[in-house]
Scaffold this active site. Structure first.
Site, mmCIF file in Angstrom:
data_model
loop_
_atom_site.group_PDB
_atom_site.id
_atom_site.type_symbol
_atom_site.label_atom_id
_atom_site.label_comp_id
_atom_site.label_asym_id
_atom_site.label_seq_id
_atom_site.Cartn_x
_atom_site.Cartn_y
_atom_site.Cartn_z
ATOM 1 N N GLU A 1 61.329 -27.398 -9.714
ATOM 2 C CA GLU A 1 62.637 -26.879 -8.925
ATOM 3 C C GLU A 1 63.728 -25.835 -10.471
ATOM 4 O O GLU A 1 62.684 -26.107 -11.347
ATOM 5 C CB GLU A 1 64.079 -28.120 -9.674
ATOM 6 C CG GLU A 1 64.267 -28.031 -10.199
ATOM 7 C CD GLU A 1 66.174 -29.053 -10.175
ATOM 8 O OE1 GLU A 1 67.027 -28.563 -10.652
ATOM 9 O OE2 GLU A 1 66.281 -30.258 -10.201
ATOM 10 N N LYS B 1 70.370 -37.763 -7.011
ATOM 11 C CA LYS B 1 70.291 -37.985 -8.414
ATOM 12 C C LYS B 1 70.876 -38.307 -9.170
ATOM 13 O O LYS B 1 71.635 -37.696 -9.593
ATOM 14 C CB LYS B 1 69.918 -35.544 -9.108
ATOM 15 C CG LYS B 1 70.073 -35.357 -9.977
ATOM 16 C CD LYS B 1 70.597 -34.508 -10.043
ATOM 17 C CE LYS B 1 70.600 -33.727 -11.382
ATOM 18 N NZ LYS B 1 70.680 -31.892 -11.354
#
Length: 210
Positions: free
Chosen positions: A40, A128
């Site tokens: 990412e 997350k």
């Protein structure tokens, strides 16, 4: 893309941010060369959208590429246009729903059981746990596994090689790693050192107990 399956298969998400867009791009491509499959690019980095666009062009259409720190609907739209195919958020907000509405699976930031329930309602693909170290580390992941045994939990924040092994042993699906893996590569630091760290982290997650 099937983000949940990819997290379970690869167990590592590399988080790239830097003050030098060219260096950040080189970091992404080096990680890809080292078979780090899930990368990412944080939108807080220098010219992050341009980094994503250039990385997508270099990696081709089939390699997973995420945008991180997606806070707003505008962030999600811009990341999608740049070529990101999954989104990562630090919390729960319009970035989650906007990304989801564009067909992007979302790794949504949560910390509490209430957050987990809300994230599920918003359509997050995976969760997350952030900031993981401050939340309680692997013990907290293990505790969340009780009421949420089927959620894909991805601790992020303060995850070095030792913590990565411990989180995965505690039941995490994968771990997200920024500076312990990236170091100063995103600011122009050594790519050889980045390769060494990438190999060490890949070995750590490969060898960790499920």
């Amino acid at each position: 893309m099937d983000l949940r399956a990819a997290l379970a298969a690869h167990r590592l998400v590399a988080i790239v941010r830097g003050d030098d867009a060219d260096a950040a791009l080189r970091t992404v491509l080096t990680l890809a060369e080292e078979d780090v499959e899930l990368i990412e690019v944080s939108l807080t980095g220098k010219d992050a959208l341009r980094v994503i666009a250039r990385a997508r062009a270099a990696l081709g259409p089939d390699r997973p590429l995420g945008a991180g720190t997606v806070l707003t609907a505008d962030d999600a739209v811009a990341a999608h246009r740049a070529g990101a195919d999954f989104a990562v958020t630090p919390g729960l907000g319009e970035g989650v729903t906007a990304a989801r509405d564009r067909g992007m699976p979302v790794l949504a930031g949560v910390m509490t059981p209430t957050d987990v329930i809300t994230a599920r309602t918003l359509g997050a693909t995976a969760l997350k746990i952030f900031p993981a170290a401050q939340a309680g580390g692997p013990a907290y992941v293990k505790a969340l596994r009780g009421p949420f045994p089927h959620e894909a939990l991805v601790p992020v924040g303060g995850v070095d090689e030792t913590a990565a092994r411990a989180h995965l042993a505690a039941g995490a699906t994968a771990v997200g790693v920024g500076s312990p893996l990236i170091g100063d590569a995103g600011d122009g630091g050594s790519l050889d050192d980045l390769r060494t760290r990438a190999r060490a982290f890949r070995a750590a997650v490969r060898e960790a107990r499920p």
